[in-house]
Design an enzyme around this catalytic site. Structure first.
Site, PDB file in Angstrom:
ATOM      1  N   THR A 296       0.841  -1.199   0.000  1.00 16.12           N
ATOM      2  CA  THR A 296       0.000   0.000   0.000  1.00 16.12           C
ATOM      3  C   THR A 296       0.872   1.243   0.000  1.00 16.12           C
ATOM      4  O   THR A 296       2.063   1.188   0.317  1.00 16.12           O
ATOM      5  CB  THR A 296      -0.910   0.070   1.238  1.00 16.12           C
ATOM      6  OG1 THR A 296      -0.110   0.373   2.393  1.00 16.12           O
ATOM      7  CG2 THR A 296      -1.671  -1.207   1.433  1.00 16.12           C
ATOM      8  N   ASP A 297       0.284   2.364  -0.327  1.00 13.20           N
ATOM      9  CA  ASP A 297       0.927   3.638  -0.055  1.00 13.20           C
ATOM     10  C   ASP A 297       0.764   3.933   1.438  1.00 13.20           C
ATOM     11  O   ASP A 297       0.086   3.204   2.173  1.00 13.20           O
ATOM     12  CB  ASP A 297       0.314   4.743  -0.923  1.00 13.20           C
ATOM     13  CG  ASP A 297       1.289   5.878  -1.183  1.00 13.20           C
ATOM     14  OD1 ASP A 297       2.224   6.064  -0.370  1.00 13.20           O
ATOM     15  OD2 ASP A 297       1.120   6.582  -2.181  1.00 13.20           O
ATOM     16  N   TYR A 298       1.369   5.000   1.882  1.00 13.73           N
ATOM     17  CA  TYR A 298       1.473   5.363   3.293  1.00 13.73           C
ATOM     18  C   TYR A 298       0.090   5.429   3.959  1.00 13.73           C
ATOM     19  O   TYR A 298      -0.724   6.282   3.627  1.00 13.73           O
ATOM     20  CB  TYR A 298       2.167   6.717   3.380  1.00 13.73           C
ATOM     21  CG  TYR A 298       2.795   7.077   4.688  1.00 13.73           C
ATOM     22  CD1 TYR A 298       4.168   7.034   4.854  1.00 13.73           C
ATOM     23  CD2 TYR A 298       2.027   7.509   5.757  1.00 13.73           C
ATOM     24  CE1 TYR A 298       4.767   7.412   6.050  1.00 13.73           C
ATOM     25  CE2 TYR A 298       2.603   7.871   6.961  1.00 13.73           C
ATOM     26  CZ  TYR A 298       3.979   7.822   7.102  1.00 13.73           C
ATOM     27  OH  TYR A 298       4.553   8.193   8.299  1.00 13.73           O
ATOM     28  N   THR A 299      -0.183   4.509   4.886  1.00 15.25           N
ATOM     29  CA  THR A 299      -1.431   4.404   5.673  1.00 15.25           C
ATOM     30  C   THR A 299      -2.686   4.277   4.811  1.00 15.25           C
ATOM     31  O   THR A 299      -3.790   4.624   5.249  1.00 15.25           O
ATOM     32  CB  THR A 299      -1.613   5.594   6.651  1.00 15.25           C
ATOM     33  OG1 THR A 299      -1.799   6.812   5.920  1.00 15.25           O
ATOM     34  CG2 THR A 299      -0.412   5.742   7.579  1.00 15.25           C
TER      35      THR A 299
END
Length: 762
Positions: A286-289
């Site tokens: 995933t991207d950040y969070t």
């Protein structure tokens, strides 16, 4: 240091050996090796492999006492990102392979976007070279440097197609065209990964952001995206698919939703399309969070969205720790299966085996290689050469450029003496202190042959609050609190005895990039006021324009004699710009994103579809036609545009046949002649229009390009070859088809100025 890890390998050695004897292919071999480790793991350790936290507070000599160290010892971490230096990474890797139960090595990732310490032009600038050899070389050097400093995984290339310059991350991509974006994706991945990921100087690439991230509503970062499947496949998916076909190791999810489902939880996107249709066999991060952010999308609580992401086909959770903290409970409740968890872990372990980390977890953490390979003279020389190929000459009235070295030069503007901003956005590992500013570059170039007189002239913007927002990543703008009038007066004094004025204007580095969307994409008013004052001197004025996006510079285009767009050119920016200004290098960059006349035209792009009421070519306004009352439909500068110090003449197109059938190949050629007085390079571009289709088709599509170097007066025949495959598209049913009929073939130096011919293909 390696003793305990060697014992672990001996335990598994017999299993690995037998696996290699029976493996049918390399993928089976790596999968078998991963299964051997997987069989030894507890559920907690499996979930740990799916966890990718940021490095946080780890510093050299303090890894053991850092907040993350205990999780590594417990097997709760699969990788880390944004930890820099071979010594730090070696120390953290030691904890993983000597103090955790199974001694599984960690991945170490970083946003190595357009170079590591040696920085190349921002991706939008790099794409403007239209030179795949240079693009690949930039990624190769980035991989050499990053791998020498402990990094084995980069979150690059970003291949999001974007037609909206308000979106800040247009700077991080390759512009508006899917065909060109696909070629760049392949070149970047080859540069990063090479032919063998087990080599110590290659790193694993990550294509992002899957998918459609470059088309947010209102050009606002992280915003919703809504488009038809037909548009997805024909206009936005090609660069991602090309990356998969090039063997990219990982894919990163985007923040936006697709058909109402956020990408990180979208099973159609991550499994049905990416894996089942395209055959991707790496892992998805995933991207950040991004998993946590599905809560605000309205998809449920952390436990629910984490299960949703795993079932969709996501393997690694960046920062959010939803997988680590909730999947055990979801497994107990039957919301996810053991097989889904195991498959995710298997893919991550396979990646670690492919990188050779189980054989040598320290292979990327050699301080001696770091000293030798990072930011060395050879790499900086190459960065300078590449940068000079990316600048786009937008205007050169009366051949003001190139300038003579014996001139007295007034260098004025807020970007004239700011080395920290030369790198542009997403340059997290860059060595800003040793970057070359424009002022330094000019002074290096003229030595004692000419005089360079400097004055700042203005701030980036008169709005101090806005300016504070665009200098939060350690790239100061050096705001001057003097009144605007006083700064302009000082600039005019500097220009008084000059033969030529170079005005360094535009954006600062972080006015584009992530979370840097702009609703106003003109040059700030205070900079324009400075330019007006400089023009009133009557002296020749050259605007050296720094930008991370297409800007609406209609006033500047109409009033400034010469404009050289230099993007943000990296570590060697100043010297590279000087090379072009003085004519040591003839500019050959071409735009990969359309420049609008004003923001009201946005989105504007060359490969649009026609309407049922198109405006006749060459006209501005007709009532009841598709046009504006206050501005023409034309762009300020079209896709593919870029001038040179020389001129090129295109002959009419010569076709191998006007009528073709079946599997025949079409060759289309032109004679290109350098009709000027300088040696130069021209990007010859091939466009095609499908004149009749079962669905509406674009007015033209890029299908080929060649960068051709010609000496003054030299001619050369440039030939392109087309097959039926090149003319296929996704129809209404999302079938990839060739439809026989009439096509227009266009060849030229940009998307607007082309020669054309028609063919029939049955």
């Amino acid at each position: 240091m390696m003793k305990k890890y060697a014992v672990f390998l001996l335990v598994l050695g017999g299993i690995f050996s037998s696996c290699s004897n029976v493996a049918n292919n390399q993928e089976d071999y790596y999968s078998s090796r991963a299964d051997s480790v997987l069989s030894l793991m507890t559920l907690e350790e499996k979930l740990g492999q799916l966890n990718l936290p940021a490095a946080g507070d780890i510093t050299t000599g303090q890894a053991e006492s850092s907040n993350i160290a205990e999780k590594i010892k417990q097997g709760k971490v699969g990788g880390l990102f944004n930890l820099k230096s071979a010594s730090k990474i070696r120390e953290v890797q030691r904890i993983a392979v000597e103090e955790s139960r199974l001694k599984i090595p960690l991945l170490f990732g970083m946003d190595v976007i357009h170079g590591y310490e040696t920085l190349f032009p921002i991706p939008l600038g790099l794409s403007s070279s239209w030179d795949m050899e240079l693009v690949e070389k930039s990624a190769r050097i980035a991989a050499i440097e990053a791998s020498a400093d402990g990094i084995n995984w980069t979150f690059s290339p970003m291949v999001d197609v974007s037609r909206d310059p308000r979106w800040g991350r247009v700077s991080e991509g390759n512009g508006e065209d899917p065909f060109l974006g696909a070629q760049i994706a392949k070149a970047m991945i080859k540069g990063y990964q090479g032919d063998d990921l087990t080599l110590e100087n290659t790193i694993m690439a990550c294509v992002k952001h899957f998918a459609l991230y470059g088309a947010p509503e209102a050009g606002r970062d992280y915003n919703s995206v809504d488009m038809s499947r037909q548009r997805m496949f024909n206009e936005y998916f090609l660069p991602y698919k090309a990356a998969v076909e090039a063997g990219v190791g990982t894919v990163m999810t985007s923040f936006n939703d697709i058909d109402g489902i956020p990408a990180s939880g979208n099973k159609w996107l991550m499994t049905d399309l990416l894996r089942d249709q395209w055959g991707f066999n790496g892992f998805v991060v995933t991207d950040y969070t991004a998993i946590n952010e599905m809560i605000d999308h309205g998809m449920g609580n952390l436990k629910e969205v984490s299960a949703m992401a795993l079932k969709a086909g996501v393997e690694m959770d960046m920062v959010g720790e939803g997988f680590l903290t909730t999947l055990e409970k979801s497994l107990e409740e039957g919301k996810v299966s053991q097989n889904q968890i195991d498959e995710a872990v298997r893919r991550i372990l396979i990646a670690k085996f492919k990188l050779g980390l189980f054989e040598d977890p320290y292979k990327y953490a050699d301080p001696e290689r770091s000293k030798r390979d990072v930011f060395n003279a050879e790499h900086r020389k190459t960065a300078r050469e590449i940068a000079s190929q990316t600048f786009v000459l937008l205007k050169n009235e009366n051949n003001i450029l190139p300038i003579k070295r014996e001139s007295t030069i007034a260098l004025i503007g807020p970007m004239a003496d700011n080395k920290e901003n030369m790198a542009g956005t997403w340059s997290v590992a860059g060595n800003f202190e040793k970057a070359i500013s424009l002022r330094e570059g000019l002074e290096n170039a003229v030595e004692d042959k000419a005089k360079v007189v400097y004055a700042r002239g203005s701030n980036i913007t008169s709005d101090s609050v806005l300016e504070s927002r665009v200098s939060i990543f350690g790239k100061p703008t050096y705001r001057d609190d003097r009144p605007e009038e006083e700064m302009i007066k000082e600039a005019l004094a500097a220009a008084k005895n000059a033969d030529v004025i170079i005005a360094a204007m535009g954006e600062s580095a972080e006015m584009s990039g992530e979370a840097s969307s702009r609703s106003d994409i003109e040059i700030p008013e205070n900079q324009r006021n400075l330019m007006k004052a400089l023009l009133k001197t009557g002296k020749p004025v050259i605007m050296v324009m720094f930008t991370g996006r297409p800007l609406a510079i209609k006033w500047e285009s109409e009033n400034v004699p010469a404009i050289l767009n230099v993007w943000f050119a990296g570590s060697e920016a100043g010297d590279a710009i000087a090379d072009v200004l003085f004519g040591d290098v003839n500019p050959s960059g071409k735009l990969t994103a359309t420049f609008p006349q004003n923001v009201g035209q946005v989105p504007i792009f060359y490969n649009h579809k026609n309407t049922g009421r198109p405006l006749p070519e060459g006209e501005w306004f007709q009532k009841f036609r598709s046009n504006y009352l206050d501005v023409s439909n034309d762009p300020l500068y079209p896709f593919g545009f870029g001038l040179s110090y020389t001129s090129f003449d295109y002959s009419d197109i010569k076709l191998s046949a006007a009528d073709l059938e079946g599997e025949q190949k079409l060759t289309a050629s032109i004679e290109l002649k350098n009709t000027g007085e300088f040696d130069g390079a021209e990007v010859v571009q091939l466009y095609v229009r499908d004149l009749v289709g079962s669905i509406t088709r674009p007015v033209k599509e890029l299908k080929g390009f060649q960068k051709v170097k010609l000496k003054a007066g030299e001619s050369k025949t440039i030939t392109f070859e087309l097959t039926k495959e090149d003319l296929k598209f996704y129809n209404y049913d999302i079938d990839f088809v060739f439809e026989p009929g009439e096509f227009e073939i266009m060849i030229g130096g940009n998307s607007r100025d082309v020669k054309s011919a028609k063919i029939n293909w049955k």
